[in-house]
Motif scaffolding. Structure first.
Motif, PDB file in Angstrom:
ATOM      1  N   UNK A  93      11.640   3.135  -0.440  1.00 12.70           N
ATOM      2  CA  UNK A  93      10.891   3.122  -1.647  1.00 12.70           C
ATOM      3  C   UNK A  93      10.395   4.777  -1.382  1.00 12.70           C
ATOM      4  N   UNK A  94      10.333   5.175  -0.693  1.00  9.84           N
ATOM      5  CA  UNK A  94      10.698   7.196  -1.032  1.00  9.84           C
ATOM      6  C   UNK A  94      11.073   7.333  -1.812  1.00  9.84           C
TER       7      UNK A  94
ATOM      8  N   UNK B 127       8.218   0.680 -12.046  1.00 10.38           N
ATOM      9  CA  UNK B 127       8.889  -0.506 -10.913  1.00 10.38           C
ATOM     10  C   UNK B 127       8.180   0.196  -9.651  1.00 10.38           C
ATOM     11  N   UNK B 128       8.155   1.130  -9.363  1.00 11.04           N
ATOM     12  CA  UNK B 128       7.677   1.460  -7.303  1.00 11.04           C
ATOM     13  C   UNK B 128       7.358   0.512  -6.478  1.00 11.04           C
ATOM     14  N   UNK B 129       5.923   0.242  -7.115  1.00  9.57           N
ATOM     15  CA  UNK B 129       4.813  -1.280  -6.514  1.00  9.57           C
ATOM     16  C   UNK B 129       5.407  -2.739  -6.544  1.00  9.57           C
ATOM     17  N   UNK B 130       6.655  -2.748  -7.401  1.00  7.05           N
ATOM     18  CA  UNK B 130       7.461  -4.352  -7.290  1.00  7.05           C
ATOM     19  C   UNK B 130       8.566  -3.754  -6.371  1.00  7.05           C
ATOM     20  N   UNK B 131       8.706  -2.755  -5.428  1.00  6.13           N
ATOM     21  CA  UNK B 131       9.315  -2.632  -4.445  1.00  6.13           C
ATOM     22  C   UNK B 131       8.425  -3.418  -3.572  1.00  6.13           C
ATOM     23  N   UNK B 132       7.227  -2.776  -3.668  1.00  2.00           N
ATOM     24  CA  UNK B 132       6.144  -3.109  -2.656  1.00  2.00           C
ATOM     25  C   UNK B 132       5.772  -3.884  -2.338  1.00  2.00           C
TER      26      UNK B 132
ATOM     27  N   UNK C   4       0.689  -1.249  -0.001  1.00  2.00           N
ATOM     28  CA  UNK C   4      -0.148   0.247   0.187  1.00  2.00           C
ATOM     29  C   UNK C   4       1.216   0.920   0.309  1.00  2.00           C
ATOM     30  N   UNK C   5       2.099   1.411   0.677  1.00  2.00           N
ATOM     31  CA  UNK C   5       2.419   2.319   0.864  1.00  2.00           C
ATOM     32  C   UNK C   5       3.179   1.924  -0.581  1.00  2.00           C
ATOM     33  N   UNK C   6       4.267   1.366  -1.219  1.00  2.00           N
ATOM     34  CA  UNK C   6       4.993   1.694  -2.270  1.00  2.00           C
ATOM     35  C   UNK C   6       3.519   2.504  -3.512  1.00  2.00           C
TER      36      UNK C   6
ATOM     37  N   UNK D 295      20.947   2.456  -5.082  1.00  2.00           N
ATOM     38  CA  UNK D 295      21.115   2.374  -3.881  1.00  2.00           C
ATOM     39  C   UNK D 295      20.396   1.827  -3.238  1.00  2.00           C
ATOM     40  N   UNK D 296      18.588   1.942  -3.475  1.00  2.00           N
ATOM     41  CA  UNK D 296      17.166   1.588  -2.819  1.00  2.00           C
ATOM     42  C   UNK D 296      17.022   0.745  -3.031  1.00  2.00           C
ATOM     43  N   UNK D 297      17.050   0.044  -4.398  1.00  2.00           N
ATOM     44  CA  UNK D 297      17.016  -1.581  -4.764  1.00  2.00           C
ATOM     45  C   UNK D 297      17.243  -2.015  -4.446  1.00  2.00           C
ATOM     46  N   UNK D 298      18.761  -1.999  -4.480  1.00  2.00           N
ATOM     47  CA  UNK D 298      19.439  -2.625  -3.471  1.00  2.00           C
ATOM     48  C   UNK D 298      19.022  -3.147  -2.052  1.00  2.00           C
TER      49      UNK D 298
END
Lengths: 258, 542, 196
Positions: free
Chosen positions: B291-292, B262-267, B201-203, B325-328
């Motif tokens: 994620x932010x 692809x932001x929701x993918x992280x979520x 939901x956050x993502x 960086x955030x993806x890792x």
């Protein structure tokens, strides 16, 4: 003090503000231009700078609104309306108007590419949807009794909807029939006229014998018709208008004029 | 370490699953239930995925030997379908799939009875369908985002229709995004502040925010081209003889903007992994923050190469490098949680495979993007751009598929076929990597982004062939997803029970399928990001 | 015999922030569309300046009439906030007056813009500066129409009694969008008419 939503939006705003300044200076901005929105000095590449500053401003504003709302947290909303426990959002009744609105928007899009008349039709559909949608939303909240709400809505809207639907149906039939008759041959037009009349009579008879037609059948018919109208519009847009032949001289008219 | 997808025996029921109540056409088009609305989005996007994947195969084989193979019957048709593939993959498949998934899942995750503005969500779904239909038909009729040769008046009309159809799709996506973001912000249940919302939901809140801020800039580009084409001096909307019209909106498909999809993918990854691991997500707030940060670094619109070359600008390079960086961090956080938990050993679940696969594909994408911004590699304008786009969009789609399998009991009331699921998702992951990575590699050998003439280079030829095989695998995967969806709709398999995976968040606190209104009773006050684990802990303490 | 009526249950309370949050996000998206157009306008003007070309012919785009629009929009911000406040405090009569007055200001703005466009003699097909003039002003007109429609629907719902002291979020949402459109004009005014 600073809510999570505020931190997200303000973080984006600050990040993009810094990005805008960096971008402004790295693309040729001078003096204090990138710091002052171009008040004193250039801002560098306008596209990047303006979009980044715009994004930053909007994100910052959203952050400020969210912090004012306390992130619209349930407790904050309950406090705002003066209740201990905020109720869940009540379910709203189903409505076909959103789908009709989408078709109206699609008709406008096709009309913008094809013909202004089609655009106007789409605009009229969207305007009608806006009013119907508003009335549905109002009726949903009129009382706590869904049946009473529905009755209330129908009492106000049915006297408008039924004549409007009748006029629209007649208009569509007349327009469609005229297009067919204009394209048909002399004898074909007679056959088409009889066929259309029979179809109208048949539908009328069916409706008279079964006044409570299944909603699914009506929905299917409307969907197919709307889809056909849109598809027809696109095909017409791509094919262009048919060639019009010059009208034949009317011998009798010439005789009279002589 | 591998994990099992089999739900704990105590949670399943031996009785036949209860299929969703029969829904007539009228109910379908007039519904205000977020689950039905979301399903409309999901099914439409999966059909679009199949169509897009088929076009991808055609493009792949055209590029194997651009000189002698002529699948499309001319450079112009090739250019139009090439453009359609790109916009369709990102705007008509990945984004609507994730919005549809969010429309079903997010209201339940935050304890809401429905989505905000359900009628607007329904209108947006149909608007997306119609807009996508108009765009596809107009391209097939000779439209597209400009033309490489001269155009007739009818083709100019079709091009205008393509611009408007694309605009309609974007507006519909934005309307859907408003519904999802508003739900997360204002419809949370008692005690659930924004730091406690589930990571999916956050993502989605972050993604919808970035889409709402940036995609309107693309609407501005499309509007200017349309008005110019229809009556302006043809400064922007001249459709003839170049890819200038496509180039004006191509930034949507390029970094940094492409990452926004692809932001929701992280979520999704961060939602599935802790459940499989059977433990809380380590450093939840750090995941929230990263994620932010990923959202911030995927903000595009400012980099529009048509108007100003940004490829050697420090900001473009910084964004391209920093986003790794955030993806890792997020994938590392998920991996640490997996290691810290007690994930059962066995054959990996389809949804876990999907989550891990999406992470791998996204890593490949951001690393490719980082290489692309390093000037000595000279990858700007090469096929590396296509590779990056394919990898990012397919990472988002793979994550969406993982979510589809994971939340299937809440979406349709039953499980998605697990065996077929594993095959399909593995095939999809392999296809995505084989499609995207060779295109990035070919970029090092100066393979152009739009290959209308053959490149005399054996490496490029080999990479094109591998890429074409990847496109075939993606199409096969898309077909497999549709088959799995049909199988699940027919209600085959065991009934899932309410919480088959021992999930931690509120969507697992209701029945499968959830009733209209989602919860028979309002959920208890939330005190952490894993409310069902809190309840379990309380029971243990008691 | 006195007629007896059964009172209907009161509608359940709504979340007061939902409409406002939705309007906030929609306003942000609309504003970014405008910013996208503005960025292209500025890039084209900057390119013309770098090439040493004139953007608008001297004296064609005048500040006077656009200033009147500016002040009209300023006044409309007060009236739209007056509407929101009146509805919030349960004063529906004043709220409807204020909404009507805002609509009147919108009509005045249309009239002024029509005059400006005719006064310049610009045509859409004329040149890039003329085209961009139409694009920026045209976009503002489109958003203004959207804002007026939003206000009209809000007025309709207020007339039917949906909005009042108990619930005024819809009026607040319409006001938020209206204010966003006002900001769009202020930027247009500064960029197109002041700095030319």
């Amino acid at each position: 003090m600073f809510t999570t939503g505020f931190k997200l939006y303000f973080g984006i705003a600050v990040g993009l503000f810094i990005a805008a300044i960096v971008y402004g200076y790295s693309t040729g901005g001078g003096h204090v231009g990138p710091l002052t929105w171009g008040w004193k000095g250039g801002v560098g590449d306008h596209i990047g700078y303006v979009v980044l500053m715009g994004l930053s401003t909007v994100a910052g504003t959203l952050g400020l609104i969210l912090v004012a709302f306390r992130d619209a947290d349930p407790a904050a909303q309950a406090h705002y309306v003066g209740v201990d426990q905020l109720p869940s959002t009540p379910m709203v009744t189903g409505s076909v108007w959103p789908v009709v609105g989408a078709f109206g928007a699609g008709t406008m899009v096709v009309g913008l590419a094809l013909h202004s008349a089609i655009f106007v039709v789409g605009l009229v559909i969207c305007a009608a949807v806006a009013i119907e949608w508003s009335m549905d939303a109002w009726a949903d909240r009129a009382t706590g009794d869904p049946a009473a709400n529905r009755e209330l809505r129908n009492r106000i809207m049915a006297p408008i909807e039924i004549p409007a639907a009748g006029v629209a149906t007649i208009g569509i039939i007349v327009l469609a029939a005229s297009r067919i008759l204009l394209n048909a041959s002399k004898n074909g037009a007679v056959i088409w006229s009889i066929a259309i009349a029979v179809v109208i009579l048949g539908i009328g008879t069916l409706y008279a014998t079964k006044p409570k037609l299944n909603k699914n059948i009506i929905a299917g018919l409307v969907l197919v018709t709307a889809g056909a109208v849109l598809a027809g519009g696109i095909v017409a847009a791509v094919d262009g208008e048919r060639e019009f032949h010059p009208s034949q001289p009317d011998d009798s008219a010439e005789e009279h004029s002589e | 370490m591998t994990m099992t997808e089999s739900p704990p025996a105590t949670e399943t029921q031996s009785v036949a699953p209860v299929p969703s109540p029969a829904v007539g056409l009228y109910d379908w088009i007039s519904t205000s239930d977020h689950k039905r609305i979301g399903r409309t989005w999901i099914r439409a996007s999966l059909l679009m995925l199949l169509g897009t994947a088929v076009v991808g195969i055609l493009i792949g084989f055209e590029q194997v030997d651009a000189s002698s193979v002529d699948v499309f019957g001319g450079d112009n048709s090739y250019f139009q379908l090439w453009g359609l593939y790109r916009f369709a993959l990102v705007l008509m498949v990945a984004a609507p799939l994730l919005i549809g998934l969010a429309m079903v899942v997010v209201p339940m995750q935050i304890g809401a009875t429905n989505i905000a503005f359900p009628r607007a969500a329904l209108a947006a779904g149909w608007g997306y369908l119609l807009g996508a239909g108009i765009t596809v038909v107009s391209v097939l009729a000779g439209g597209g985002w400009g033309a490489l040769d001269g155009v007739s008046q009818d083709e100019a009309d079709a091009i205008a229709l393509t611009l408007l159809g694309t605009g309609m799709v974007i507006v519909s996506l934005l309307l859907g995004a408003i519904c999802v973001a508003t739900t997360v912000i204002s419809l949370r249940t008692s005690g659930m502040n924004l730091l406690r919302v589930p990571l999916f939901a956050w993502s989605m809140l972050v993604a919808c925010t970035v889409w709402l801020l940036t995609l309107p800039v693309a609407i501005a580009n499309l509007a200017i081209m349309y008005v110019d084409l229809r009556g302006g001096p043809l400064t922007f909307g001249n459709p003839e003889g170049s890819d200038a019209m496509y180039a004006q909106v191509a930034w949507v498909l390029d970094q940094p903007q492409i990452y926004a999809i692809a932001i929701p993918a992280l979520g999704i990854i961060a939602s599935i992994v802790p459940v499989i691991a059977g433990t809380r997500q380590i450093a939840h707030w750090v995941m929230v923050a990263f994620i932010g940060v990923f959202g911030l670094l995927s903000v595009g619109g400012w980099s529009q190469p048509y108007f100003a070359n940004t490829s050697d600008e420090i900001l473009y390079i910084a964004f391209g490098l920093a986003i790794v960086l955030p993806v890792f961090a997020v994938i590392g956080g998920a991996a640490a949680t997996l290691a810290a938990g007690d994930a059962p050993v066995g054959l990996p679940a389809a949804h876990l495979l999907g989550a891990l696969g999406a992470g791998v594909i996204l890593l490949a994408a951001v690393v490719s993007g980082a290489m692309k911004v390093i000037e000595p590699f000279d990858l700007i304008g090469t096929s590396a751009h296509t590779g990056l786009m394919n990898l990012t969009a397919l990472a988002a789609i793979t994550a969406g598929l993982a979510g589809l399998w994971f939340w299937a009991p809440k979406i349709g009331g039953g499980f998605m076929p697990s065996g077929l699921g594993r095959l399909v998702i593995l095939d999809f992951i392999a296809g995505a990597l084989l499609l995207g990575i060779p295109q990035v590699v070919a970029g090092f050998f100066d393979s152009p982004d739009l290959m209308v003439t053959d490149i005399d280079d054996s490496v490029v030829d080999a990479m094109s062939l591998v890429s074409a095989i990847g496109a075939v695998l993606v199409a096969v995967g898309a077909l497999g997803v549709i088959l799995a969806l049909i199988a699940s709709m027919r209600g085959s398999g065991d009934a899932p029970g309410d919480n088959p995976w021992n999930g931690h968040t509120l969507e697992w606190a209701t029945t499968s399928p959830p009733p209209v209104g989602n919860f028979d009773e309002p959920p208890a006050k939330v005190v952490s990001e894993a409310p069902l684990l809190d309840i379990a802990d309380e029971e243990v303490d008691a | 015999m006195a007629a007896t009526t059964t009172p209907l249950p009161v509608a359940p309370a709504r979340r007061p922030r939902t409409a406002l949050v939705g309007a906030m996000l929609a306003s942000g998206a609309a504003f970014m569309t405008y910013i996208g157009l503005l960025a292209i306008y500025l890039v084209e003007r900057s390119n013309a300046s770098l090439a040493g070309a004139e953007w608008f012919p001297e004296g064609v785009v005048e500040l006077g009439p656009s200033g009147w629009i500016f002040w009209t929009m300023i006044m409309s911000i007060f009236t739209v906030q007056w509407a929101e406040w009146s509805i919030k405090t349960g004063d529906r009569t004043n709220g409807l007056w204020a909404l009507g007055l805002t609509g009147l200001f919108a009509a005045a703005v249309f009239n002024q813009l029509w005059f400006i466009i005719n006064d310049t003699g610009f045509t859409l097909v004329g040149s890039t500066p003329e085209f961009m003039f139409f694009v920026l002003n045209g976009a503002f007109i489109v958003f203004l129409i959207a804002a007026v429609s939003f206000l009209a629907l809000t007025m309709l719902r207020a007339l039917f009694g949906q909005y009042g002291a108990r619930q005024a979020d819809g009026v607040g949402a319409a006001a938020m969008f209206w204010n966003t459109v006002c900001v769009m004009y202020f930027i247009t005014w500064y960029v197109v008419y002041v700095t030319k």
